[in-house]
Design a protein around this motif. Structure first.
Motif, PDB file in Angstrom:
ATOM      1  N   SER A 181       0.930  -1.297  -0.233  1.00 48.32           N
ATOM      2  CA  SER A 181      -0.013   0.086  -0.014  1.00 48.32           C
ATOM      3  C   SER A 181       1.038   1.673   0.250  1.00 48.32           C
ATOM      4  CB  SER A 181      -0.826  -0.155   1.302  1.00 48.32           C
ATOM      5  OG  SER A 181      -0.284   0.317   2.293  1.00 48.32           O
ATOM      6  N   ASP A 182       2.588   1.200   0.228  1.00 52.56           N
ATOM      7  CA  ASP A 182       2.726   1.968   0.549  1.00 52.56           C
ATOM      8  C   ASP A 182       3.707   2.815  -0.948  1.00 52.56           C
ATOM      9  OD1 ASP A 182       2.825   2.921   2.815  1.00 52.56           O
ATOM     10  OD2 ASP A 182       3.803   2.023   3.958  1.00 52.56           O
ATOM     11  N   MET A 183       3.208   1.710  -2.355  1.00 51.27           N
ATOM     12  CA  MET A 183       3.583   1.510  -3.443  1.00 51.27           C
ATOM     13  C   MET A 183       2.770   2.308  -4.676  1.00 51.27           C
ATOM     14  SD  MET A 183       7.043  -0.879  -4.435  1.00 51.27           S
ATOM     15  CE  MET A 183       5.937  -2.800  -3.580  1.00 51.27           C
ATOM     16  N   ASP A 184       3.368   3.398  -5.353  1.00 50.26           N
ATOM     17  CA  ASP A 184       2.093   3.329  -6.640  1.00 50.26           C
ATOM     18  C   ASP A 184       2.874   3.251  -7.451  1.00 50.26           C
ATOM     19  OD1 ASP A 184       0.194   5.032  -6.691  1.00 50.26           O
ATOM     20  OD2 ASP A 184       1.188   7.562  -6.678  1.00 50.26           O
ATOM     21  N   ILE A 185       2.608   2.376  -8.264  1.00 52.68           N
ATOM     22  CA  ILE A 185       2.483   2.193 -10.113  1.00 52.68           C
ATOM     23  C   ILE A 185       2.207   3.131 -11.064  1.00 52.68           C
ATOM     24  CG2 ILE A 185       2.601   0.988 -11.920  1.00 52.68           C
ATOM     25  CD1 ILE A 185       3.286  -1.428  -8.794  1.00 52.68           C
ATOM     26  N   SER A 186       2.475   3.974 -12.036  1.00 49.89           N
ATOM     27  CA  SER A 186       1.595   4.480 -13.361  1.00 49.89           C
ATOM     28  C   SER A 186       2.092   4.473 -14.465  1.00 49.89           C
ATOM     29  CB  SER A 186       1.125   5.946 -12.707  1.00 49.89           C
ATOM     30  OG  SER A 186       2.677   6.407 -12.671  1.00 49.89           O
ATOM     31  N   ASN A 219       6.726   4.396  -7.041  1.00 45.50           N
ATOM     32  CA  ASN A 219       7.640   5.406  -5.816  1.00 45.50           C
ATOM     33  C   ASN A 219       6.818   4.732  -5.063  1.00 45.50           C
ATOM     34  OD1 ASN A 219       4.565   6.371  -6.202  1.00 45.50           O
ATOM     35  ND2 ASN A 219       5.812   8.486  -7.544  1.00 45.50           N
ATOM     36  N   GLY A 220       7.585   5.032  -3.969  1.00 44.75           N
ATOM     37  CA  GLY A 220       6.885   4.377  -1.977  1.00 44.75           C
ATOM     38  C   GLY A 220       8.062   4.590  -1.210  1.00 44.75           C
ATOM     39  N   GLY A 269      11.942   7.170   0.753  1.00 44.80           N
ATOM     40  CA  GLY A 269      11.207   7.865  -0.455  1.00 44.80           C
ATOM     41  C   GLY A 269      12.434   6.946  -1.094  1.00 44.80           C
ATOM     42  N   PHE A 270      11.571   6.774  -2.106  1.00 45.46           N
ATOM     43  CA  PHE A 270      12.230   6.282  -3.652  1.00 45.46           C
ATOM     44  C   PHE A 270      11.249   6.555  -5.071  1.00 45.46           C
ATOM     45  CE2 PHE A 270      10.485   1.573  -2.551  1.00 45.46           C
ATOM     46  CZ  PHE A 270       9.940   1.790  -4.263  1.00 45.46           C
TER      47      PHE A 270
END
Lengths: 147, 134
Positions: free
Chosen positions: A65-70, A79-80, A102-103
């Motif tokens: 849930s701390d990761m975001d993909i687009s 990012n996450g 963060g990355f």
């Protein structure tokens, strides 16, 4: 003669892989890789065929849930962040080698992906993203009509 | 195409060869955090791709060795087009003092991170000595 001419095509894929390899080498030289840099965190691998690609990344210890993909056309952005472990009272670090915080990574894909069909999976700290190729971007076979 | 992947330098650090392994695979040093609190020493190791079942933790005298095996990454009908990291096993050893209670070491694995809790023995725990007035 005709046969040997056909065989001549066989080395074509090797030539391409050679070019791929050279591109990777140049990319590595330009990015100054080898020296640890968190700009390229996480490291990725890319697998592909005619229909889709698989991007894998080693991102251990991150809550999905701390990761975001687009996906935007041929750009894949993910990012996450990784939170430090809560070690309790009086905690003192002896070693801290694992990257924290963060990355963000932005990757240009070899072709445009169908953003509606992208699937991502996170298992044992390895993220794998399957990106199907956009239908209209796929190579077409052209048949030759004889008169 | 697999060769192309191998040539890329990864940021993972290869473990120094002390003993040869049976499997012909690269062995990496997992990055670790070691935190100490009042009750225990906690060791966290990044070992992506390692399953709970494929991890070995051995404590022999005062040497604690963690060993994780990874199934090589392979996708049928795909070719590797670009590689930044290699896959291989993980191994690292640490010396632990006898201040650790060797019988109560706990290990858990979550999202590719190994967590080892090494409880301090009674002797090593900080004791508060209260001063009484006469």
């Amino acid at each position: 003669m005709w046969l040997s001419g056909l065989r001549g095509f066989d080395w074509m894929p090797d030539l391409w892989s050679e070019i791929d390899r050279m591109q990777q080498e140049t990319g590595r030289l330009l990015s100054g890789a080898g020296a640890a840099s968190y700009q390229n965190f996480p490291a990725i691998n890319l697998w592909m065929n005619e229909h889709d690609m698989i991007v894998t990344a080693e991102v251990p210890g991150i809550d999905p849930s701390d990761m975001d993909i687009s996906v935007e056309g041929e750009m894949l952005i993910f990012n996450g962040s990784r939170h430090p472990e809560n070690a309790g009272d009086g905690a003192k670090f002896h070693r801290q080698e694992r990257p924290q915080g963060g990355f963000r990574r932005k990757i240009r894909l070899p072709y445009r992906a169908d953003s509606g069909k992208v699937e991502a999976r996170y298992d044992k700290g390895v993220l794998s993203i399957r990106l199907p190729r956009l239908e209209e971007d796929k190579p077409r076979k052209i048949s030759i009509k004889s008169e | 195409m697999m060769e192309a992947g191998k040539e890329i330098e990864t940021r993972k650090e290869q473990a120094p060869v002390t003993r040869e392994t049976i499997r012909n695979r690269p062995v990496y040093l997992p990055p670790v955090d070691i935190v100490e609190n009042n009750d225990a020493i906690i060791l966290l190791a990044d070992m992506p791709g390692v399953d709970e079942g494929n991890i070995d933790i051995v404590l022999e005298k005062d040497v604690l060795t963690i060993n994780g095996t990874v199934e090589p990454e392979y996708h049928e009908n795909y070719r590797m087009a670009y590689a930044e990291y290699g896959t291989g096993d993980f191994r690292r050893s640490f010396t632990v003092t006898d201040a650790i209670d060797h019988d109560r070491i706990e290990a858990t694995m979550k999202n590719g991170v190994l967590k080892l809790v090494l409880p301090k023995g009674e002797r090593a725990r900080p004791k508060k000595i209260s001063v009484t007035t006469v």
